[in-house]
Design a protein around this motif. Structure first.
Motif, PDB file in Angstrom:
ATOM      1  N   LEU A  46       0.832  -1.207   0.000  1.00 48.79           N
ATOM      2  CA  LEU A  46       0.000   0.000   0.000  1.00 48.79           C
ATOM      3  C   LEU A  46       0.870   1.263   0.000  1.00 48.79           C
ATOM      4  O   LEU A  46       0.585   2.228  -0.708  1.00 48.79           O
ATOM      5  N   GLU A  49       2.375   1.710  -3.394  1.00 47.84           N
ATOM      6  CA  GLU A  49       1.360   2.162  -4.353  1.00 47.84           C
ATOM      7  C   GLU A  49       1.109   3.662  -4.217  1.00 47.84           C
ATOM      8  O   GLU A  49       0.972   4.376  -5.209  1.00 47.84           O
ATOM      9  N   GLU A  50       1.040   4.124  -2.967  1.00 41.80           N
ATOM     10  CA  GLU A  50       0.823   5.556  -2.737  1.00 41.80           C
ATOM     11  C   GLU A  50       2.010   6.362  -3.261  1.00 41.80           C
ATOM     12  O   GLU A  50       1.853   7.372  -3.937  1.00 41.80           O
ATOM     13  N   ASP A  53       2.206   5.994  -7.116  1.00 39.54           N
ATOM     14  CA  ASP A  53       0.932   6.207  -7.813  1.00 39.54           C
ATOM     15  C   ASP A  53       0.670   5.122  -8.864  1.00 39.54           C
ATOM     16  O   ASP A  53       0.404   5.390 -10.036  1.00 39.54           O
ATOM     17  N   ILE A  54       0.773   3.901  -8.392  1.00 41.65           N
ATOM     18  CA  ILE A  54       0.474   2.741  -9.244  1.00 41.65           C
ATOM     19  C   ILE A  54      -0.344   1.747  -8.429  1.00 41.65           C
ATOM     20  O   ILE A  54      -0.420   1.859  -7.207  1.00 41.65           O
ATOM     21  N   SER A  55      -0.967   0.796  -9.108  1.00 36.77           N
ATOM     22  CA  SER A  55      -1.557  -0.354  -8.424  1.00 36.77           C
ATOM     23  C   SER A  55      -0.617  -1.536  -8.646  1.00 36.77           C
ATOM     24  O   SER A  55      -0.209  -1.804  -9.781  1.00 36.77           O
ATOM     25  N   ILE A  56      -0.266  -2.202  -7.551  1.00 37.82           N
ATOM     26  CA  ILE A  56       0.637  -3.350  -7.666  1.00 37.82           C
ATOM     27  C   ILE A  56      -0.205  -4.629  -7.582  1.00 37.82           C
ATOM     28  O   ILE A  56      -0.774  -4.916  -6.533  1.00 37.82           O
ATOM     29  N   PRO A  57      -0.318  -5.376  -8.668  1.00 41.58           N
ATOM     30  CA  PRO A  57      -1.140  -6.592  -8.621  1.00 41.58           C
ATOM     31  C   PRO A  57      -0.570  -7.602  -7.627  1.00 41.58           C
ATOM     32  O   PRO A  57       0.650  -7.769  -7.515  1.00 41.58           O
ATOM     33  N   ARG A  80       4.546   0.854 -17.568  1.00 38.91           N
ATOM     34  CA  ARG A  80       3.319   0.383 -18.222  1.00 38.91           C
ATOM     35  C   ARG A  80       2.182   1.394 -18.066  1.00 38.91           C
ATOM     36  O   ARG A  80       1.295   1.476 -18.895  1.00 38.91           O
TER      37      ARG A  80
ATOM     38  N   ILE B 151      -4.879  -9.254 -10.102  1.00 36.37           N
ATOM     39  CA  ILE B 151      -5.601  -9.034  -8.840  1.00 36.37           C
ATOM     40  C   ILE B 151      -5.081  -7.760  -8.180  1.00 36.37           C
ATOM     41  O   ILE B 151      -3.890  -7.640  -7.888  1.00 36.37           O
ATOM     42  N   ARG B 168      -6.684   4.444 -12.954  1.00 31.14           N
ATOM     43  CA  ARG B 168      -5.378   3.987 -13.449  1.00 31.14           C
ATOM     44  C   ARG B 168      -5.520   2.928 -14.546  1.00 31.14           C
ATOM     45  O   ARG B 168      -4.659   2.793 -15.406  1.00 31.14           O
TER      46      ARG B 168
END
Lengths: 81, 391
Positions: A46, A49-50, A53-57, A80, B151, B168
């Motif tokens: 988390l 990610e903050e 500024d990405i989402s980590i699968p 990406r 996920i 995003r």
């Protein structure tokens, strides 16, 4: 374009509070050396990610053992995005 | 080195926390007396952690339906519906669930766990994304792991964080499935479903709501949080279980998407599991019929929930964020949790001990679940046990 070195530097900063004074290197193992449990791994993600500024699968977790692995994957995800 | 080295740390942690005393897996229900009472360690004990929300596990009509099905159809189906065929009662139960939810079709699974495992491993595929609330149940995580979609977790009940993650994804949001629960199983809090449904529409994503703990509990007709929030049409897939408000075991998925029927062919947890036993199907059907007769059981459940939550709050205990049939008492540490849990057991009260990582945020909690079948006097016994154990 963000460089690997930039990501690595920031990854060290994020990991500082999890490391509890341990010296961090690219080869530091997040589980074996830092002893992170599953809850801490989620907190770490988390924060990363903050910061980036990405989402980590979650799918990447099995292939992330070391600080280097994490920084490389973050850099790939940033490219990406 | 051996296969079992990795369990060593588990053994060390267990020993440090429990010593040689009672552990949760060591609690034996020696004799069940009713929906709310049993003999445990030779002592009459109030069951305040069963998830038997409507008390239907001991409903005479449900029991009689199960008894009749055993006699007429045997103790089990002994195989998958793919191989051994569909019993008429399986199809009837699916039709009744479709009618109840006002949906096109239903698939019944042999457990709630398998319903999540089946849908989440089969519907989202290689190029899709599943966005799951961080506090989602293990079956949701495991279903995602069994599948091949990407996920991504979002912060628990944070609409803003979900919004950011959908943004995003850009065009990929149209291949994203948002997964939330109606009522979260550990703290008893609800998803902000109206806002999540609005996001789902804005981004063109799909929405799955697991109503495991809200079926029969929320909504004017008992259909769950989506009904209560007035957003049922935004929900693409409803997951549910028979093992809580319906008092037996099994799970289901209902949907208006015609492709749900095709999922049966591709869904390994459905194809490779023996189908629910006739007695299970019969009692689930009877319990669903009881749930549909009216709001009386729900009214009693909520009266009881308000009593327990209010009385424990009056004791000054730290509780979950809202009144719910799940009343979570937050503990300062796992050690305190074990001590209070054992104290309650010695005073004839059984609740669930929840340790990290099962408890959110690395915490520890004592999870009570209330039932419509509890009496007001039984709830007072539970409260008194908490008061005495704490002091």
């Amino acid at each position: 374009m963000v460089t690997y070195e930039d990501v690595l530097t920031q990854t060290y900063q994020i990991l500082a509070r999890f490391a509890k004074g341990q010296k961090l290197t690219e080869g530091t193992d997040l589980l074996a050396d830092l002893g992170l449990d599953s809850v801490q791994v989620m907190e770490l993600l988390l924060e990363a990610e903050e910061r980036f500024d990405i989402s980590i699968p979650l799918n990447i977790l099995p292939s992330v053992r070391t600080v280097r692995d994490l920084a490389q994957r973050v850099q790939q995800l940033m490219e990406r995005a | 080195m051996s296969l079992f080295d990795k369990f060593h740390q588990l053994a060390v942690t267990r020993q440090a926390l429990f010593g040689d005393g009672t552990v949760p897996f060591g609690v034996v229900i020696e004799k069940v007396l009713s929906a709310t009472e049993a003999i445990v360690n030779g002592r009459p004990t109030i069951l305040a952690g069963t998830n038997n929300y409507l008390g239907l596990a001991f409903d005479p009509v449900c029991i009689e339906a199960a008894r009749g099905a055993v006699q007429e159809q045997g103790t089990g189906t002994t195989g998958s519906r793919m191989a051994n065929g569909t019993f008429a009662a399986h199809a009837a139960l699916e039709q009744e669930l479709s009618d109840f939810f006002g949906r096109r079709s239903t698939i019944v699974f042999s457990a709630g766990y398998l319903a999540n495992l089946g849908i989440l491993s089969t519907v989202p595929g290689q190029d899709d994304v599943v966005l799951i609330d961080a506090d989602c149940h293990a079956s949701i995580y495991d279903g995602c792991r069994l599948g091949s979609a990407e996920i991504v977790r979002f912060r628990h009940n944070s609409v803003a964080d979900l919004d950011k993650r959908l943004r995003r994804l850009a065009a990929r949001s149209r291949r994203a499935m948002i997964v939330v629960e109606g009522v979260y199983s550990m703290l008893g809090d609800r998803a902000p479903l109206a806002e999540i449904a609005a996001l789902k529409r804005d981004y063109g994503a799909y929405l799955l709501v697991d109503e495991a703990h809200s079926l029969g509990v929320l909504g004017a007709q008992g259909r769950g949080l989506a009904e209560e929030a007035g957003v049922e049409t935004a929900v693409d897939f409803v997951i549910g279980t028979f093992s809580k408000s319906l008092g037996t075991i099994g799970g289901f998925c209902v949907s208006d998407h015609p492709e749900l029927e095709l999922v049966r062919y591709a869904c390994r947890p459905y194809v490779f599991t023996a189908s629910p036993a006739p007695s299970v199907v019969a009692s689930a059907r009877a319990a669903l019929a009881a749930l549909r007769t009216g709001p009386e059981l729900r009214r009693r459940l909520w009266d009881n929930a308000r009593q327990l939550y209010g009385r424990l709050r009056d004791l000054g205990l730290a509780l979950g964020p809202e009144v719910s049939p799940i009343v979570a008492v937050l503990m300062a540490s796992p050690e305190q949790g074990v001590a209070v849990w054992r104290g309650l057991l010695e005073r004839g009260v059984y609740v669930n001990l929840v340790l990290p990582p099962a408890a959110p945020n690395g915490g520890c909690l004592l999870r009570c679940s209330i039932s419509a079948a509890h009496t007001s006097a039984q709830i007072e016994v539970v409260v008194e046990a908490f008061r005495a154990t704490r002091s």
